[in-house]
Motif scaffolding. Structure first.
Motif, PDB file in Angstrom:
ATOM      1  N   ASP A 154       0.848  -1.183   0.000  1.00 21.96           N
ATOM      2  CA  ASP A 154       0.000   0.000   0.000  1.00 21.96           C
ATOM      3  C   ASP A 154       0.890   1.242   0.000  1.00 21.96           C
ATOM      4  OD1 ASP A 154      -1.536   2.270   1.424  1.00 21.96           O
ATOM      5  OD2 ASP A 154      -3.097   0.798   0.964  1.00 21.96           O
ATOM      6  N   PRO A 155       0.554   2.249  -0.807  1.00 19.77           N
ATOM      7  CA  PRO A 155       1.416   3.448  -0.839  1.00 19.77           C
ATOM      8  C   PRO A 155       1.613   4.089   0.526  1.00 19.77           C
ATOM      9  CG  PRO A 155      -0.138   3.480  -2.668  1.00 19.77           C
ATOM     10  CD  PRO A 155      -0.536   2.344  -1.782  1.00 19.77           C
ATOM     11  N   ALA A 156       0.643   3.951   1.408  1.00 21.08           N
ATOM     12  CA  ALA A 156       0.750   4.595   2.720  1.00 21.08           C
ATOM     13  C   ALA A 156       1.855   4.001   3.569  1.00 21.08           C
ATOM     14  CB  ALA A 156      -0.585   4.495   3.461  1.00 21.08           C
ATOM     15  N   VAL A 157       2.262   2.782   3.282  1.00 17.23           N
ATOM     16  CA  VAL A 157       3.301   2.144   4.095  1.00 17.23           C
ATOM     17  C   VAL A 157       4.568   1.882   3.281  1.00 17.23           C
ATOM     18  CG1 VAL A 157       1.618   1.101   5.652  1.00 17.23           C
ATOM     19  CG2 VAL A 157       2.376  -0.176   3.635  1.00 17.23           C
ATOM     20  N   ALA A 158       4.697   2.538   2.130  1.00 14.33           N
ATOM     21  CA  ALA A 158       5.888   2.343   1.309  1.00 14.33           C
ATOM     22  C   ALA A 158       7.121   2.847   2.050  1.00 14.33           C
ATOM     23  CB  ALA A 158       5.740   3.088  -0.015  1.00 14.33           C
ATOM     24  N   PRO A 159       8.222   2.116   2.013  1.00 10.74           N
ATOM     25  CA  PRO A 159       9.437   2.558   2.705  1.00 10.74           C
ATOM     26  C   PRO A 159      10.092   3.732   1.978  1.00 10.74           C
ATOM     27  CG  PRO A 159       9.886   0.596   1.426  1.00 10.74           C
ATOM     28  CD  PRO A 159       8.403   0.821   1.326  1.00 10.74           C
ATOM     29  N   ALA A 160      10.943   4.420   2.703  1.00  9.92           N
ATOM     30  CA  ALA A 160      11.746   5.467   2.069  1.00  9.92           C
ATOM     31  C   ALA A 160      12.671   4.827   1.045  1.00  9.92           C
ATOM     32  CB  ALA A 160      12.557   6.214   3.121  1.00  9.92           C
ATOM     33  N   ALA A 161      12.915   5.570  -0.040  1.00 11.46           N
ATOM     34  CA  ALA A 161      13.737   5.011  -1.115  1.00 11.46           C
ATOM     35  C   ALA A 161      14.703   6.043  -1.629  1.00 11.46           C
ATOM     36  CB  ALA A 161      12.838   4.532  -2.262  1.00 11.46           C
ATOM     37  N   ALA A 162      15.732   5.559  -2.314  1.00 13.90           N
ATOM     38  CA  ALA A 162      16.683   6.475  -2.939  1.00 13.90           C
ATOM     39  C   ALA A 162      15.971   7.381  -3.940  1.00 13.90           C
ATOM     40  CB  ALA A 162      17.785   5.669  -3.631  1.00 13.90           C
ATOM     41  N   ARG A 163      14.949   6.841  -4.596  1.00 20.02           N
ATOM     42  CA  ARG A 163      14.164   7.646  -5.542  1.00 20.02           C
ATOM     43  C   ARG A 163      12.721   7.149  -5.505  1.00 20.02           C
ATOM     44  NH1 ARG A 163      15.756   6.008 -10.418  1.00 20.02           N
ATOM     45  NH2 ARG A 163      13.859   5.629 -11.607  1.00 20.02           N
ATOM     46  N   THR A 164      11.784   8.075  -5.588  1.00 21.15           N
ATOM     47  CA  THR A 164      10.374   7.726  -5.669  1.00 21.15           C
ATOM     48  C   THR A 164       9.786   8.346  -6.923  1.00 21.15           C
ATOM     49  OG1 THR A 164      10.105   7.562  -3.263  1.00 21.15           O
ATOM     50  CG2 THR A 164       8.115   7.893  -4.569  1.00 21.15           C
ATOM     51  N   ASP A 165       9.157   7.519  -7.739  1.00 22.35           N
ATOM     52  CA  ASP A 165       8.452   7.993  -8.928  1.00 22.35           C
ATOM     53  C   ASP A 165       6.964   7.790  -8.701  1.00 22.35           C
ATOM     54  OD1 ASP A 165      10.931   8.417 -10.005  1.00 22.35           O
ATOM     55  OD2 ASP A 165      10.835   6.774 -11.461  1.00 22.35           O
ATOM     56  N   ASP A 166       6.250   8.893  -8.472  1.00 25.03           N
ATOM     57  CA  ASP A 166       4.801   8.831  -8.289  1.00 25.03           C
ATOM     58  C   ASP A 166       4.155   9.183  -9.624  1.00 25.03           C
ATOM     59  OD1 ASP A 166       2.153   8.990  -7.628  1.00 25.03           O
ATOM     60  OD2 ASP A 166       2.406  10.420  -5.986  1.00 25.03           O
ATOM     61  N   VAL A 167       3.483   8.207 -10.235  1.00 21.17           N
ATOM     62  CA  VAL A 167       2.908   8.443 -11.565  1.00 21.17           C
ATOM     63  C   VAL A 167       1.428   8.757 -11.495  1.00 21.17           C
ATOM     64  CG1 VAL A 167       4.690   7.008 -12.605  1.00 21.17           C
ATOM     65  CG2 VAL A 167       2.462   5.991 -12.060  1.00 21.17           C
ATOM     66  N   GLY A 168       0.891   8.921 -10.285  1.00 19.76           N
ATOM     67  CA  GLY A 168      -0.476   9.399 -10.122  1.00 19.76           C
ATOM     68  C   GLY A 168      -1.507   8.425 -10.656  1.00 19.76           C
ATOM     69  N   ASP A 169      -2.332   8.903 -11.613  1.00 24.01           N
ATOM     70  CA  ASP A 169      -3.409   8.082 -12.169  1.00 24.01           C
ATOM     71  C   ASP A 169      -2.964   7.233 -13.352  1.00 24.01           C
ATOM     72  OD1 ASP A 169      -5.519   8.740 -10.447  1.00 24.01           O
ATOM     73  OD2 ASP A 169      -5.820  10.652 -11.476  1.00 24.01           O
ATOM     74  N   LEU A 170      -1.724   7.401 -13.792  1.00 24.53           N
ATOM     75  CA  LEU A 170      -1.244   6.534 -14.858  1.00 24.53           C
ATOM     76  C   LEU A 170      -1.153   5.092 -14.340  1.00 24.53           C
ATOM     77  CD1 LEU A 170       1.577   8.740 -16.436  1.00 24.53           C
ATOM     78  CD2 LEU A 170      -0.812   8.516 -17.169  1.00 24.53           C
ATOM     79  N   VAL A 171      -1.262   4.144 -15.234  1.00 27.16           N
ATOM     80  CA  VAL A 171      -1.267   2.733 -14.859  1.00 27.16           C
ATOM     81  C   VAL A 171       0.157   2.192 -14.858  1.00 27.16           C
ATOM     82  CG1 VAL A 171      -2.012   0.427 -15.597  1.00 27.16           C
ATOM     83  CG2 VAL A 171      -3.588   2.365 -15.765  1.00 27.16           C
ATOM     84  N   VAL A 172       0.469   1.356 -13.885  1.00 28.86           N
ATOM     85  CA  VAL A 172       1.732   0.622 -13.867  1.00 28.86           C
ATOM     86  C   VAL A 172       1.433  -0.846 -14.169  1.00 28.86           C
ATOM     87  CG1 VAL A 172       3.709  -0.106 -12.500  1.00 28.86           C
ATOM     88  CG2 VAL A 172       2.834   2.220 -12.263  1.00 28.86           C
ATOM     89  N   LEU A 173       1.981  -1.310 -15.273  1.00 28.12           N
ATOM     90  CA  LEU A 173       1.842  -2.696 -15.709  1.00 28.12           C
ATOM     91  C   LEU A 173       3.177  -3.421 -15.559  1.00 28.12           C
ATOM     92  CD1 LEU A 173       0.092  -1.817 -19.059  1.00 28.12           C
ATOM     93  CD2 LEU A 173      -0.918  -3.440 -17.470  1.00 28.12           C
ATOM     94  N   PRO A 174       3.156  -4.751 -15.475  1.00 30.94           N
ATOM     95  CA  PRO A 174       4.427  -5.465 -15.594  1.00 30.94           C
ATOM     96  C   PRO A 174       4.992  -5.288 -16.995  1.00 30.94           C
ATOM     97  CG  PRO A 174       2.583  -6.997 -15.681  1.00 30.94           C
ATOM     98  CD  PRO A 174       2.005  -5.653 -15.330  1.00 30.94           C
ATOM     99  N   GLY A 175       6.312  -5.281 -17.110  1.00 31.38           N
ATOM    100  CA  GLY A 175       6.923  -5.210 -18.431  1.00 31.38           C
ATOM    101  C   GLY A 175       6.406  -6.330 -19.311  1.00 31.38           C
ATOM    102  N   LEU A 176       6.063  -6.002 -20.551  1.00 32.13           N
ATOM    103  CA  LEU A 176       5.523  -7.001 -21.457  1.00 32.13           C
ATOM    104  C   LEU A 176       6.619  -7.971 -21.897  1.00 32.13           C
ATOM    105  CD1 LEU A 176       3.200  -4.846 -23.740  1.00 32.13           C
ATOM    106  CD2 LEU A 176       2.783  -5.730 -21.434  1.00 32.13           C
ATOM    107  N   VAL A 177       6.201  -9.186 -22.211  1.00 30.78           N
ATOM    108  CA  VAL A 177       7.091 -10.217 -22.740  1.00 30.78           C
ATOM    109  C   VAL A 177       6.558 -10.592 -24.117  1.00 30.78           C
ATOM    110  CG1 VAL A 177       8.020 -12.541 -22.433  1.00 30.78           C
ATOM    111  CG2 VAL A 177       7.644 -11.061 -20.437  1.00 30.78           C
ATOM    112  N   ASP A 178       7.380 -10.421 -25.135  1.00 32.67           N
ATOM    113  CA  ASP A 178       6.974 -10.796 -26.494  1.00 32.67           C
ATOM    114  C   ASP A 178       7.781 -12.026 -26.893  1.00 32.67           C
ATOM    115  OD1 ASP A 178       6.336 -11.057 -29.180  1.00 32.67           O
ATOM    116  OD2 ASP A 178       6.210  -8.893 -29.509  1.00 32.67           O
TER     117      ASP A 178
END
Length: 455
Positions: free
Chosen positions: A36-60
């Motif tokens: 859950d984003p509310a309990v995400a640990p601190a990180a060297a970098r955080t990319d918050d993409v908001g309402d955009l969707v995060v999918l697993p990388g596709l495999v072709d």
């Protein structure tokens, strides 16, 4: 764990459990956790993409890179740039149309050497199975190929001869002994020969797609798949049916799966998006084998896919130089049969899927999880702890028009030029590093060469 390298947060993350708000925690190139984003640990970098969707990388798992030997058709540099731009983080290279084909360990090593310093995404390799190379199969399997590809009809290149439905049983037995997947171009050559002869007798117009279609009827796929299912049943082996275009063949795969046989199948964006009735005369950029079929068949194919009869949607990216497409004459019978679409699969499939009330979790299952499973790549295809941190940031609502000249693959020839689609890849991450953004590669080649992972 020390401080993570990266946390990617979104209100819509596609996980194996569904679509939900989540933070993908990345450490040393792998997914450490999805929380859950509310309990995400601190990180060297955080990319918050908001309402955009995060999918697993596709495999072709079905890409013809053609290098070495026919690099003027396509090569690892251009193909993997296109893959990255399209959200594909792993490709599995087919053993043809390179020269030599990947039917020996020496040829496989030549492929790996060609790919090693050019790949912008990860690359695995299919081995080739042709009459006469049966003794090479164990060594290729030991080298970690994803499995073996065979044809049941003319491959289109003389250095890659075919088996027949009558002889493929022995090959299925052999690959079964190796615990290897046999991937098959399944069209019955006798059915094709009979249909092609009938077309020649009737004198069909070679500029019409229907002339090409008449020579490759659905029955050719259905007969070949029937033979493959029987061989899989007899030998208890894994068989994968490539680029299913006929809905009847998809139903046969589904019935085999329901029986408990180790039979899987794939289809391609062009069979799910295009329809024979809409192909203009002379539009040879639409030629492929098996061919694009009628609208009713396309809708039945969608039904089979939604029902789980097929495992994967992959590109069968098979480009060639423009002159080989016979664009000047528009001759479907003379043109090379292959469609270039490696960069476009996600928006094409998503546009069509949402029109049929299918969701992003379905797309991820068909274009990431399924192909990874077929190719034996357990670290790919899903956002789960331990998997490679391959992610796609996707805008599912962006509408844009495809410009073939702006694509990253080698030649600007594809049947989708000028088509409006919905859904755009905004960023592609490979093991937590951005390798493409807004349709263009970022940085140099960072892909790795992969081997099939034991079950």
């Amino acid at each position: 764990m020390s401080v993570p390298d990266l946390v990617v947060t979104s209100r819509r993350v596609v996980t194996p459990d569904g679509v939900r708000p989540a933070a993908v925690v990345v450490a040393e190139g792998r997914v450490h956790d999805v929380v859950d984003p509310a309990v995400a640990p601190a990180a060297a970098r955080t990319d918050d993409v908001g309402d955009l969707v995060v999918l697993p990388g596709l495999v072709d798992s079905h890409v013809h890179v053609n290098e070495p030997g026919r690099t003027d058709w396509e090569g690892f540099a251009t193909a993997t740039r296109a893959a990255a731009a399209g959200g594909v983080t792993t490709i599995v290279d087919m053993p043809l149309n390179s020269v030599p084909p990947t039917t020996t360990v020496a040829a496989l090593r030549a492929k790996r050497a060609a790919a090693a310093h050019q790949a912008h995404v990860d690359v695995a390799f299919w081995g080739g199975a042709v009459p006469g190379n049966e003794a090479d199969l164990p060594a290729l399997a030991a080298e970690g190929v994803a499995g073996f590809k065979a044809f049941l009809c003319d491959s289109g290149v003389e250095e890659y001869p075919a088996f027949t439905p009558d002889t493929v049983g022995d090959l299925v037995a052999r690959t079964g002994e190796l615990d290897a997947t046999l991937a098959v171009h399944a069209e019955d050559p006798e059915v094709v020969r009979t249909a092609t002869a009938a077309v020649a007798t009737l004198g069909g117009d070679p500029r019409r797609h229907t002339t090409w279609l008449a020579g490759r009827p659905a029955a050719a796929e259905e007969e070949a798949v029937t033979a493959l299912v029987e061989a899989a049943r007899r030998h208890g082996a894994r068989v994968h049916v490539l680029h299913v275009s006929a809905a009847g063949a998809a139903a046969l795969v589904g019935a085999a799966r329901a029986e408990g046989l180790a039979v899987s199948g794939e289809t391609c964006p062009h069979y799910l998006v295009l329809a024979a009735e809409d192909v203009p005369d002379g539009a040879t950029e639409c030629k492929c084998a098996p061919p694009i079929r009628e609208c009713d068949n396309r809708e039945a194919l969608w039904g089979a896919l939604a029902a789980g009869d097929l495992d994967a949607v992959v590109s069968d990216h098979s480009p060639c130089p423009p002159e080989a497409k016979c664009g000047d004459s528009g001759d479907f019978l003379a043109a090379w049969g292959g469609i270039a679409s490696l960069q476009l699969g996600l928006p094409l499939v998503w546009t069509a899927a949402r029109e049929r009330d299918l969701g992003l979790a379905d797309v991820a299952r068909w274009m990431a999880q399924g192909p990874a499973r077929v190719a034996g790549l357990r670290g790919k295809g899903a956002l789960r702890p331990g998997a490679d941190a391959d992610l796609v940031v996707f805008d599912p609502d962006a509408t844009w028009t495809i410009d073939a000249a702006a694509l990253q693959h080698r030649h600007p020839v594809c049947p989708y030029h000028g088509r409006e689609v919905t859904g755009q890849v905004r960023a592609t991450y490979l093991r937590g590093e951005v390798v493409a953004r807004d349709g263009r590669p970022v940085g140099g080649p960072r892909g790795r060469l992969l081997r099939r992972e034991p079950a």
